[in-house]
Write a protein that holds these residues in place. Structure first.
Motif, PDB file in Angstrom:
ATOM      1  N   ARG A  12       0.796  -1.228   0.000  1.00 20.31           N
ATOM      2  CA  ARG A  12       0.000   0.000   0.000  1.00 20.31           C
ATOM      3  C   ARG A  12       0.835   1.287   0.000  1.00 20.31           C
ATOM      4  O   ARG A  12       0.465   2.260  -0.627  1.00 20.31           O
ATOM      5  N   TYR A  13       1.960   1.312   0.711  1.00 21.38           N
ATOM      6  CA  TYR A  13       2.693   2.560   0.905  1.00 21.38           C
ATOM      7  C   TYR A  13       4.116   2.517   0.359  1.00 21.38           C
ATOM      8  O   TYR A  13       4.773   1.478   0.378  1.00 21.38           O
ATOM      9  N   LEU A  14       4.572   3.694  -0.058  1.00 21.63           N
ATOM     10  CA  LEU A  14       5.995   3.953  -0.242  1.00 21.63           C
ATOM     11  C   LEU A  14       6.356   4.953   0.845  1.00 21.63           C
ATOM     12  O   LEU A  14       5.731   6.013   0.964  1.00 21.63           O
ATOM     13  N   ASN A  15       7.324   4.592   1.680  1.00 20.44           N
ATOM     14  CA  ASN A  15       7.789   5.425   2.785  1.00 20.44           C
ATOM     15  C   ASN A  15       9.159   5.996   2.420  1.00 20.44           C
ATOM     16  O   ASN A  15      10.036   5.253   1.963  1.00 20.44           O
ATOM     17  N   PHE A  16       9.345   7.295   2.636  1.00 18.24           N
ATOM     18  CA  PHE A  16      10.591   7.960   2.277  1.00 18.24           C
ATOM     19  C   PHE A  16      11.205   8.633   3.504  1.00 18.24           C
ATOM     20  O   PHE A  16      10.503   9.289   4.266  1.00 18.24           O
ATOM     21  N   PRO A  17      12.534   8.529   3.678  1.00 19.43           N
ATOM     22  CA  PRO A  17      13.206   9.173   4.804  1.00 19.43           C
ATOM     23  C   PRO A  17      13.444  10.656   4.529  1.00 19.43           C
ATOM     24  O   PRO A  17      13.850  11.038   3.437  1.00 19.43           O
ATOM     25  N   VAL A  18      13.186  11.504   5.528  1.00 24.14           N
ATOM     26  CA  VAL A  18      13.330  12.952   5.381  1.00 24.14           C
ATOM     27  C   VAL A  18      14.356  13.478   6.376  1.00 24.14           C
ATOM     28  O   VAL A  18      14.358  13.078   7.550  1.00 24.14           O
ATOM     29  N   LYS A  19      15.208  14.361   5.896  1.00 23.30           N
ATOM     30  CA  LYS A  19      16.173  15.062   6.747  1.00 23.30           C
ATOM     31  C   LYS A  19      15.920  16.551   6.590  1.00 23.30           C
ATOM     32  O   LYS A  19      16.064  17.104   5.492  1.00 23.30           O
ATOM     33  N   ASN A  20      15.487  17.213   7.658  1.00 24.96           N
ATOM     34  CA  ASN A  20      15.229  18.652   7.603  1.00 24.96           C
ATOM     35  C   ASN A  20      16.489  19.391   7.155  1.00 24.96           C
ATOM     36  O   ASN A  20      17.566  19.160   7.685  1.00 24.96           O
ATOM     37  N   GLY A  21      16.344  20.246   6.141  1.00 23.89           N
ATOM     38  CA  GLY A  21      17.458  21.029   5.641  1.00 23.89           C
ATOM     39  C   GLY A  21      18.255  20.367   4.532  1.00 23.89           C
ATOM     40  O   GLY A  21      19.141  20.985   3.959  1.00 23.89           O
ATOM     41  N   ALA A  22      17.962  19.110   4.192  1.00 19.27           N
ATOM     42  CA  ALA A  22      18.664  18.444   3.084  1.00 19.27           C
ATOM     43  C   ALA A  22      18.242  19.083   1.762  1.00 19.27           C
ATOM     44  O   ALA A  22      17.208  19.750   1.683  1.00 19.27           O
ATOM     45  N   SER A  23      19.035  18.886   0.720  1.00 23.69           N
ATOM     46  CA  SER A  23      18.684  19.411  -0.599  1.00 23.69           C
ATOM     47  C   SER A  23      17.363  18.822  -1.055  1.00 23.69           C
ATOM     48  O   SER A  23      17.148  17.611  -0.946  1.00 23.69           O
ATOM     49  N   LYS A  24      16.477  19.686  -1.570  1.00 25.50           N
ATOM     50  CA  LYS A  24      15.196  19.195  -2.083  1.00 25.50           C
ATOM     51  C   LYS A  24      15.427  18.489  -3.406  1.00 25.50           C
ATOM     52  O   LYS A  24      16.180  18.958  -4.254  1.00 25.50           O
ATOM     53  N   GLU A  45      19.941  11.066   3.398  1.00 25.13           N
ATOM     54  CA  GLU A  45      20.924  10.074   2.980  1.00 25.13           C
ATOM     55  C   GLU A  45      21.198   9.100   4.113  1.00 25.13           C
ATOM     56  O   GLU A  45      21.536   7.953   3.892  1.00 25.13           O
ATOM     57  N   GLU A  46      21.085   9.584   5.350  1.00 22.80           N
ATOM     58  CA  GLU A  46      21.248   8.745   6.542  1.00 22.80           C
ATOM     59  C   GLU A  46      20.595   9.458   7.714  1.00 22.80           C
ATOM     60  O   GLU A  46      20.317  10.644   7.657  1.00 22.80           O
ATOM     61  N   ASN A  47      20.315   8.733   8.758  1.00 23.74           N
ATOM     62  CA  ASN A  47      19.729   9.287   9.985  1.00 23.74           C
ATOM     63  C   ASN A  47      18.553  10.225   9.722  1.00 23.74           C
ATOM     64  O   ASN A  47      18.617  11.414  10.013  1.00 23.74           O
ATOM     65  N   PRO A  48      17.442   9.714   9.187  1.00 18.30           N
ATOM     66  CA  PRO A  48      16.295  10.592   8.911  1.00 18.30           C
ATOM     67  C   PRO A  48      15.722  11.205  10.182  1.00 18.30           C
ATOM     68  O   PRO A  48      15.758  10.602  11.248  1.00 18.30           O
ATOM     69  N   ASP A  49      15.192  12.443  10.014  1.00 21.01           N
ATOM     70  CA  ASP A  49      14.486  13.085  11.120  1.00 21.01           C
ATOM     71  C   ASP A  49      13.097  12.480  11.286  1.00 21.01           C
ATOM     72  O   ASP A  49      12.568  12.412  12.395  1.00 21.01           O
ATOM     73  N   PHE A  50      12.488  12.103  10.171  1.00 17.08           N
ATOM     74  CA  PHE A  50      11.182  11.441  10.202  1.00 17.08           C
ATOM     75  C   PHE A  50      10.943  10.795   8.834  1.00 17.08           C
ATOM     76  O   PHE A  50      11.730  10.962   7.910  1.00 17.08           O
ATOM     77  N   ALA A  88      17.507   2.833  -2.725  1.00 18.10           N
ATOM     78  CA  ALA A  88      17.156   1.580  -2.049  1.00 18.10           C
ATOM     79  C   ALA A  88      16.676   1.822  -0.622  1.00 18.10           C
ATOM     80  O   ALA A  88      16.147   0.925   0.004  1.00 18.10           O
ATOM     81  N   GLU A  89      16.821   3.047  -0.115  1.00 19.72           N
ATOM     82  CA  GLU A  89      16.468   3.338   1.260  1.00 19.72           C
ATOM     83  C   GLU A  89      14.989   3.617   1.484  1.00 19.72           C
ATOM     84  O   GLU A  89      14.564   3.763   2.613  1.00 19.72           O
TER      85      GLU A  89
END
Length: 166
Positions: A12-24, A45-50, A88-89
């Motif tokens: 059902r879902y595609l989940n994506f990692p977000v890092k505040n302030g990363a390049s859009k 790229e690593e250690n997502p904020d949410f 792949a993340e």
């Protein structure tokens, strides 16, 4: 620089990692040669904020191409093979990553309507029809700031408990 990844939609879902302030980065879903969804994302790229998610159940059983435009860093060529997004993340699943903690975050308002993830604008319409309140709002389901404007819809019988319809 463009990166692509192709999947058969099984969940059902595609989940994506977000890092505040990363390049859009601009994300596009392509089905049968047509763009069916697009949005900007501060991809971690690593250690997502949410984590954010999008419901892809309407594409179940189909081959979906995920295209990501990654910004070119000054001094690099557009043909660089540097992988900014770690495609792949992302997580393709029947559940929302960290879904069990939605609505339980420390600073989330408990008395006002809020969306499951992302930024919300002021409500743009509140309608009472056949015993149900309908709330319409704009929001960005892919980040904590303005952008990626989507319409949302929620309903309530008592103006306290809300059901978010996405």
């Amino acid at each position: 620089m463009m990166e692509t990844h192709e999947i058969t939609v099984k969940h059902r879902y595609l989940n994506f990692p977000v890092k505040n302030g990363a390049s859009k980065q601009n994300i596009r879903f392509i089905l049968d040669g047509q763009v069916v969804q697009y949005f900007d994302l501060e991809w971690a790229e690593e250690n997502p904020d949410f984590w954010v998610f999008t419901d892809v159940s309407k594409f179940k059983g189909k081959r979906l191409i995920i295209e990501v435009d990654t910004p070119v860093i000054e001094g690099e060529s557009e043909t660089s093979t540097r992988n900014l997004t770690n495609l792949a993340e992302y997580i393709h699943s029947d559940s929302i990553v960290d879904g069990e903690t939605i609505y339980q975050e420390k600073h989330r308002p408990q008395f006002h309507f809020t969306t499951r993830r992302g930024w919300i604008n002021d409500p743009n319409g509140l309608v009472y029809y056949n015993g149900t309140y309908h709330l319409f709002y704009q929001h960005n389901p892919f980040g904590r700031l303005w952008g990626n404007m989507h319409w949302g819809h929620a309903t309530s019988k008592n103006l306290v408990e809300w059901k978010d319809h996405g």
